[in-house]
Design an enzyme around this catalytic site. Structure first.
Site, PDB file in Angstrom:
ATOM      1  N   CYS A 333       0.836  -1.201   0.000  1.00 40.91           N
ATOM      2  CA  CYS A 333       0.000   0.000   0.000  1.00 40.91           C
ATOM      3  C   CYS A 333       0.873   1.253   0.000  1.00 40.91           C
ATOM      4  O   CYS A 333       1.566   1.516  -0.974  1.00 40.91           O
ATOM      5  CB  CYS A 333      -0.992  -0.034   1.162  1.00 40.91           C
ATOM      6  SG  CYS A 333      -2.387   1.099   0.935  1.00 40.91           S
ATOM      7  N   HIS A 430      -3.518  -5.534   0.845  1.00 44.79           N
ATOM      8  CA  HIS A 430      -3.341  -5.844   2.262  1.00 44.79           C
ATOM      9  C   HIS A 430      -3.719  -7.307   2.512  1.00 44.79           C
ATOM     10  O   HIS A 430      -4.643  -7.831   1.896  1.00 44.79           O
ATOM     11  CB  HIS A 430      -4.245  -4.960   3.126  1.00 44.79           C
ATOM     12  CG  HIS A 430      -3.819  -3.531   3.176  1.00 44.79           C
ATOM     13  ND1 HIS A 430      -2.720  -3.101   3.873  1.00 44.79           N
ATOM     14  CD2 HIS A 430      -4.367  -2.419   2.616  1.00 44.79           C
ATOM     15  CE1 HIS A 430      -2.608  -1.788   3.762  1.00 44.79           C
ATOM     16  NE2 HIS A 430      -3.585  -1.341   2.991  1.00 44.79           N
TER      17      HIS A 430
END
Length: 484
Positions: A333, A430
């Site tokens: 991310c 994630h």
């Protein structure tokens, strides 16, 4: 059918409210009750994507899992995601509302109470029991006029409550008596009893303290919850718990720099649980270990601030040296965005508008924008062929030649990037290390040993153990009888 409700207030932060609610959700669900968790306001950069396309704190997502439910935005209608000491992104009923200073948020809070009660009411429909978690200390007088998550909510929604205190740091009696002193008579009447958490030793020794609490407040001590080992296997609510999670390991060294406003730190939990991996959270003021085989750049609330912190610590130099030694780097991310050539935030979404030079390890550029991508996804690792699952939760669009070498295949859509030498990889996914086969491939590729163990099964087993411990130490029938 409309659910009964019971609130768990605390004498402070980190007394164990979140884990108690999770354990109670599992315990009552095992009895066949339709139970759901609720927390009006959470402050955490660890968040989860919900089934209705929003986001909530990961603690409430874990509680939902304990109850056998998919996470819903109504379970945590107000989520604060700090991006500095004085500002935070405010998420209301799953959607980004604004980026506000602490003072501006305090002024906004009373206007959010109707939406909080609305979410609680919706959650009660068709269920037997809703367990409501308070936030921090339940009796901070200076916050009471704007309170939407403790006694302010209890009074607005007519909730009975129990008060949870933490024995591990001492001062239980003073904490409970202090809360009794600070609450009004009407507020005290909402509290049915006290639960003491993280207790070690002989319960008989606590008997005089229990009598002092009863004599001083009129509240009985309803149980002593022993120190829970099961809790260590569950995701921490936020990065403040990293100190407790540190424990020495053996095997392949994996370094993770503790960048400011760390987000979704539980991405690393599956690696930390591997017996053949030594996951090391590197504190500011310490270099990245030269013996590391892998450095992971985790998520962060503000990418540009995280890059500046990396440079201030000299970790950018450590990373280049690590790469020259043949080490591998993974960015998740914001960590993925940091690996690129530059990150631009023209509208000041995450801080002051501007541009920051990235680490330059991947040939990509990122522009931060106001829209947030929230979705659960499944993908295939382009290198190993292993199937992985997780979620996207980010602001910003990434582009550049480096995307021509994707890391993952999202059922036909390329995702992430891999450097030409294959040693630097980045993704928006994630939870990527949750897949046992993928995790084993990553560790084996670096000469380590991966167990390919099922991380999801470990979480489920830990929730069951937590529920077993709570059932042994508390009278669940008495607690259920308090709910109304």
């Amino acid at each position: 059918m409309r659910a009964r409700r019971l609130m768990v207030l605390g004498t402070g932060s980190d007394v164990g409210k979140s884990l108690l609610v999770a354990g109670l959700c599992r315990a009552f669900a095992r009895r066949g009750l339709k139970v759901a968790p609720f927390k009006a306001q959470n402050m955490s950069n660890n968040a989860a994507v919900t089934a209705d396309g929003g986001e909530i704190g990961r603690a409430q997502a874990l509680q939902a899992r304990a109850a056998g439910l998919a996470p819903l935005s109504d379970m945590n209608p107000v989520l604060l995601k700090p991006d500095s000491d004085v500002t935070a992104q405010v998420v209301v009923q799953g959607r980004v509302h604004a980026r506000l200073s602490a003072a501006d948020y305090q002024r906004l809070k009373p206007a959010l109470l109707p939406q909080v009660v609305e979410s609680l009411d919706r959650l009660c429909e068709g269920r037997d029991l809703v367990l409501v978690e308070g936030a921090g200390s339940g009796a901070e007088r200076y916050l009471r006029p704007q309170d939407i998550s403790n006694m302010g909510l209890a009074c607005a929604a007519d909730l009975p409550a129990v008060l949870l205190a933490d024995d591990s740091r001492g001062g239980v009696t003073a904490a409970v008596l202090g809360h009794h002193l600070l609450w009004t008579e009407a507020e005290r009447a909402r509290v049915a009893g006290v639960i003491v958490n993280k207790f070690r030793g002989d319960p008989a020794i606590f008997a005089p303290a229990a009598e002092d609490i009863r004599a001083g407040t009129g509240w009985p001590v309803m149980g002593l919850l022993r120190w829970s080992e099961a809790a260590r296997a569950l995701p921490a609510e936020d990065s403040l718990a990293l100190d407790q999670a540190r424990r020495p390991g053996r095997g392949l060294v994996i370094a993770v720099p503790e960048i400011p406003r760390l987000a979704n730190a539980d991405d690393l939990d599956p690696l930390a649980a591997e017996p053949g991996a030594d996951l090391r959270w590197v504190r500011p003021g310490h270099p990245l270990p030269a013996e590391a085989a892998l450095v992971v750049l985790p998520g962060a609330k503000s990418t540009r601030a995280a890059i500046k912190a990396l440079r201030a610590e000299g970790w950018d130099i450590d990373l280049l040296a690590h790469q020259r030694r043949g080490g591998r780097v993974v960015g998740i991310c914001a960590g993925f965005q940091m690996l690129g050539r530059r990150v631009r935030d023209p509208d000041g979404v995450e801080g002051p508008p501007g541009e920051t030079e990235g680490l330059g390890l991947l040939d990509i550029d990122t522009v931060i924008g106001p829209s947030k991508r929230l979705c659960e996804i499944a993908a295939t690792d382009a290198i190993s062929g292993a199937r992985v699952t997780g979620y996207e939760m980010h602001m910003g669009v990434t582009d550049g030649p480096g995307l021509a070498r994707p890391w993952l295949d999202l059922d036909g859509r390329p995702e992430g990037a891999v450097s030409a030498d294959g040693r630097v990889m980045g993704t928006y996914l994630h939870g990527i290390f949750g897949s046992g086969s993928f995790r084993a491939h990553v560790l084996h590729a670096m000469g380590g040993a991966g167990s390919a163990g099922d991380h999801s099964a470990r979480i489920e087993a830990a929730l069951d153990r937590l529920a077993d411990e709570i059932e042994a130490d508390l009278d669940l029938d008495a607690l259920l009888g308090l709910a109304r």
